[in-house]
Design a protein around this motif. Sequence first.
Motif, PDB file in Angstrom:
ATOM      1  N   ALA A 107      11.706  19.046   8.841  1.00 42.86           N
ATOM      2  CA  ALA A 107      11.787  20.348   8.172  1.00 42.86           C
ATOM      3  C   ALA A 107      11.490  20.230   6.678  1.00 42.86           C
ATOM      4  CB  ALA A 107      13.166  20.964   8.382  1.00 42.86           C
ATOM      5  N   THR A 108      12.017  19.198   6.024  1.00 36.74           N
ATOM      6  CA  THR A 108      11.773  19.039   4.585  1.00 36.74           C
ATOM      7  C   THR A 108      10.488  18.275   4.311  1.00 36.74           C
ATOM      8  OG1 THR A 108      13.133  17.036   4.517  1.00 36.74           O
ATOM      9  CG2 THR A 108      14.221  19.123   3.978  1.00 36.74           C
ATOM     10  N   GLY A 109      10.043  17.472   5.265  1.00 37.51           N
ATOM     11  CA  GLY A 109       8.800  16.730   5.109  1.00 37.51           C
ATOM     12  C   GLY A 109       8.916  15.582   4.117  1.00 37.51           C
ATOM     13  N   TYR A 110       7.766  15.074   3.711  1.00 45.35           N
ATOM     14  CA  TYR A 110       7.716  13.926   2.807  1.00 45.35           C
ATOM     15  C   TYR A 110       7.974  14.345   1.368  1.00 45.35           C
ATOM     16  CZ  TYR A 110       5.825  11.180   6.623  1.00 45.35           C
ATOM     17  OH  TYR A 110       5.665  10.532   7.814  1.00 45.35           O
ATOM     18  N   LEU A 111       8.785  13.551   0.694  1.00 42.16           N
ATOM     19  CA  LEU A 111       9.081  13.747  -0.721  1.00 42.16           C
ATOM     20  C   LEU A 111       8.430  12.606  -1.490  1.00 42.16           C
ATOM     21  CD1 LEU A 111      12.912  14.367  -0.229  1.00 42.16           C
ATOM     22  CD2 LEU A 111      11.133  16.115  -0.468  1.00 42.16           C
ATOM     23  N   ASP A 112       7.826  12.898  -2.637  1.00 37.04           N
ATOM     24  CA  ASP A 112       7.226  11.840  -3.454  1.00 37.04           C
ATOM     25  C   ASP A 112       8.314  10.970  -4.057  1.00 37.04           C
ATOM     26  OD1 ASP A 112       4.507  12.440  -3.121  1.00 37.04           O
ATOM     27  OD2 ASP A 112       4.583  13.980  -4.666  1.00 37.04           O
ATOM     28  N   GLY A 113       8.119   9.659  -3.992  1.00 33.32           N
ATOM     29  CA  GLY A 113       9.040   8.715  -4.599  1.00 33.32           C
ATOM     30  C   GLY A 113      10.154   8.293  -3.668  1.00 33.32           C
ATOM     31  N   PRO A 141      -4.169  -1.929  -2.351  1.00 35.32           N
ATOM     32  CA  PRO A 141      -2.801  -1.400  -2.413  1.00 35.32           C
ATOM     33  C   PRO A 141      -2.635  -0.271  -3.425  1.00 35.32           C
ATOM     34  CG  PRO A 141      -2.922  -3.570  -3.426  1.00 35.32           C
ATOM     35  CD  PRO A 141      -4.258  -3.301  -2.827  1.00 35.32           C
ATOM     36  N   ARG A 142      -2.016   0.823  -2.961  1.00 31.02           N
ATOM     37  CA  ARG A 142      -1.780   1.997  -3.812  1.00 31.02           C
ATOM     38  C   ARG A 142      -0.376   2.017  -4.417  1.00 31.02           C
ATOM     39  NH1 ARG A 142      -2.450   6.495   0.527  1.00 31.02           N
ATOM     40  NH2 ARG A 142      -1.548   4.805   1.766  1.00 31.02           N
ATOM     41  N   ARG A 143       0.552   1.257  -3.845  1.00 30.78           N
ATOM     42  CA  ARG A 143       1.969   1.301  -4.241  1.00 30.78           C
ATOM     43  C   ARG A 143       2.516   2.732  -4.180  1.00 30.78           C
ATOM     44  NH1 ARG A 143       4.835  -2.981  -6.376  1.00 30.78           N
ATOM     45  NH2 ARG A 143       6.023  -1.528  -7.661  1.00 30.78           N
ATOM     46  N   GLN A 144       2.151   3.442  -3.146  1.00 33.80           N
ATOM     47  CA  GLN A 144       2.637   4.806  -2.930  1.00 33.80           C
ATOM     48  C   GLN A 144       4.044   4.754  -2.334  1.00 33.80           C
ATOM     49  OE1 GLN A 144       0.973   7.029   0.383  1.00 33.80           O
ATOM     50  NE2 GLN A 144       1.050   8.913  -0.819  1.00 33.80           N
ATOM     51  N   THR A 145       4.960   5.542  -2.880  1.00 33.17           N
ATOM     52  CA  THR A 145       6.315   5.615  -2.338  1.00 33.17           C
ATOM     53  C   THR A 145       6.626   7.041  -1.921  1.00 33.17           C
ATOM     54  OG1 THR A 145       7.253   5.910  -4.544  1.00 33.17           O
ATOM     55  CG2 THR A 145       7.203   3.662  -3.678  1.00 33.17           C
ATOM     56  N   LEU A 146       7.228   7.149  -0.737  1.00 35.83           N
ATOM     57  CA  LEU A 146       7.613   8.438  -0.174  1.00 35.83           C
ATOM     58  C   LEU A 146       8.978   8.303   0.483  1.00 35.83           C
ATOM     59  CD1 LEU A 146       4.246   9.251   1.654  1.00 35.83           C
ATOM     60  CD2 LEU A 146       5.049  10.317  -0.465  1.00 35.83           C
ATOM     61  N   THR A 147       9.618   9.438   0.711  1.00 35.94           N
ATOM     62  CA  THR A 147      10.882   9.489   1.434  1.00 35.94           C
ATOM     63  C   THR A 147      10.821  10.675   2.372  1.00 35.94           C
ATOM     64  OG1 THR A 147      12.053   8.608  -0.496  1.00 35.94           O
ATOM     65  CG2 THR A 147      13.403   9.675   1.191  1.00 35.94           C
ATOM     66  N   ILE A 148      11.347  10.507   3.580  1.00 33.24           N
ATOM     67  CA  ILE A 148      11.477  11.627   4.506  1.00 33.24           C
ATOM     68  C   ILE A 148      12.858  11.560   5.152  1.00 33.24           C
ATOM     69  CG2 ILE A 148      10.336  10.405   6.417  1.00 33.24           C
ATOM     70  CD1 ILE A 148       9.246  13.226   7.281  1.00 33.24           C
ATOM     71  N   ASP A 164       0.829  -1.199   0.000  1.00 31.41           N
ATOM     72  CA  ASP A 164       0.000   0.000   0.000  1.00 31.41           C
ATOM     73  C   ASP A 164       0.866   1.253   0.000  1.00 31.41           C
ATOM     74  OD1 ASP A 164      -2.506   1.435   0.114  1.00 31.41           O
ATOM     75  OD2 ASP A 164      -1.977   1.922   2.176  1.00 31.41           O
ATOM     76  N   GLN A 165       1.744   1.341   1.000  1.00 35.62           N
ATOM     77  CA  GLN A 165       2.590   2.523   1.127  1.00 35.62           C
ATOM     78  C   GLN A 165       3.987   2.084   1.573  1.00 35.62           C
ATOM     79  OE1 GLN A 165       2.072   5.276   4.539  1.00 35.62           O
ATOM     80  NE2 GLN A 165       1.658   6.828   2.978  1.00 35.62           N
ATOM     81  N   MET A 166       5.009   2.705   0.989  1.00 32.09           N
ATOM     82  CA  MET A 166       6.383   2.431   1.385  1.00 32.09           C
ATOM     83  C   MET A 166       7.083   3.769   1.565  1.00 32.09           C
ATOM     84  SD  MET A 166       9.280   0.074  -0.484  1.00 32.09           S
ATOM     85  CE  MET A 166       9.088   0.893  -2.076  1.00 32.09           C
ATOM     86  N   ILE A 167       7.709   3.941   2.726  1.00 30.69           N
ATOM     87  CA  ILE A 167       8.396   5.196   3.031  1.00 30.69           C
ATOM     88  C   ILE A 167       9.815   4.886   3.491  1.00 30.69           C
ATOM     89  CG2 ILE A 167       8.354   7.350   4.354  1.00 30.69           C
ATOM     90  CD1 ILE A 167       5.385   6.739   5.029  1.00 30.69           C
ATOM     91  N   VAL A 168      10.800   5.497   2.849  1.00 36.74           N
ATOM     92  CA  VAL A 168      12.172   5.453   3.354  1.00 36.74           C
ATOM     93  C   VAL A 168      12.225   6.551   4.414  1.00 36.74           C
ATOM     94  CG1 VAL A 168      14.615   5.744   2.822  1.00 36.74           C
ATOM     95  CG2 VAL A 168      13.095   4.648   1.158  1.00 36.74           C
ATOM     96  N   GLU A 169      12.416   6.142   5.675  1.00 37.28           N
ATOM     97  CA  GLU A 169      12.336   7.094   6.781  1.00 37.28           C
ATOM     98  C   GLU A 169      13.713   7.423   7.352  1.00 37.28           C
ATOM     99  OE1 GLU A 169       7.902   6.793   8.444  1.00 37.28           O
ATOM    100  OE2 GLU A 169       9.220   5.288   9.314  1.00 37.28           O
ATOM    101  N   PHE A 170      14.074   8.692   7.197  1.00 38.36           N
ATOM    102  CA  PHE A 170      15.284   9.255   7.794  1.00 38.36           C
ATOM    103  C   PHE A 170      16.561   8.524   7.387  1.00 38.36           C
ATOM    104  CE2 PHE A 170      11.568   9.866  10.522  1.00 38.36           C
ATOM    105  CZ  PHE A 170      11.434  11.243  10.395  1.00 38.36           C
TER     106      PHE A 170
END
Length: 158
Positions: A142-148, A131-138, A113-119
Motif C-alpha cells: 500500500a505504501t510502496g517503495y520509499l527512497d533511502g 553499482p548505483r548504491r541505490q537504497t530503498l525501504t518497503i 547496486d541496490q539495497m532494499i529493507v523489505e517489510f
Amino acid sequence: MHSNSTSLDATSISIAALYHSDTALARGIDNSPPQSLLPNLQRLQSGLAAIQILLGSPISISSGYRCDELNRAVGGVPGSQHQEGLAADFECQGFGSPIDIAQTIFKSALEFDQMIVEFGRWVHISFSPTPRRQTLTIYSSATGYLDGIVTPDGHRLA
C-alpha cells in the motif's frame, strides 16, 4: 539456509547456497542456474562474503538466484535481479535488525547496486558491474517503495 562455517571469508558462502530454494524443492522446480550466469553468481558470492566480514557474523540467505518458474512461484517481479544471479535476500541475526544491517552496509565503501529493507524482515541486495548504491525501504504494498533507509515511523536514516 545459512552458512555453518565459522570463518567469514569468500568460501563461507557456496555458489550452491545462492540457488538453493526450499520452494523449488517442494514444487519440483529445477532452479539450477545456466552456466552463463556463473560470473554473476560469483559476483554475488563475493559481495555477500564482504557483507559477512563487515557485519562480523554469518548471514542467512533466504533467496538468491531464481529461474523464471521459481520467480513466478514466489511472486517475484519480472526482470528481477534474482533471475540474473545478481541479488539475494538475507538476514544476519547475529548482527541486528534489517535496518541496522542496511545502515552499516550503506556507511561502508561496499559497491552494491541496490539495497532494499523489505517489510522490516530482511535485506535485499544486488551487485552489478555498474553499482548505483541505490537504497530503498518497503513496509507494505500500500505504501510502496520509499527512497533511502526509513524506519517504520517514517524517520529517514540514509
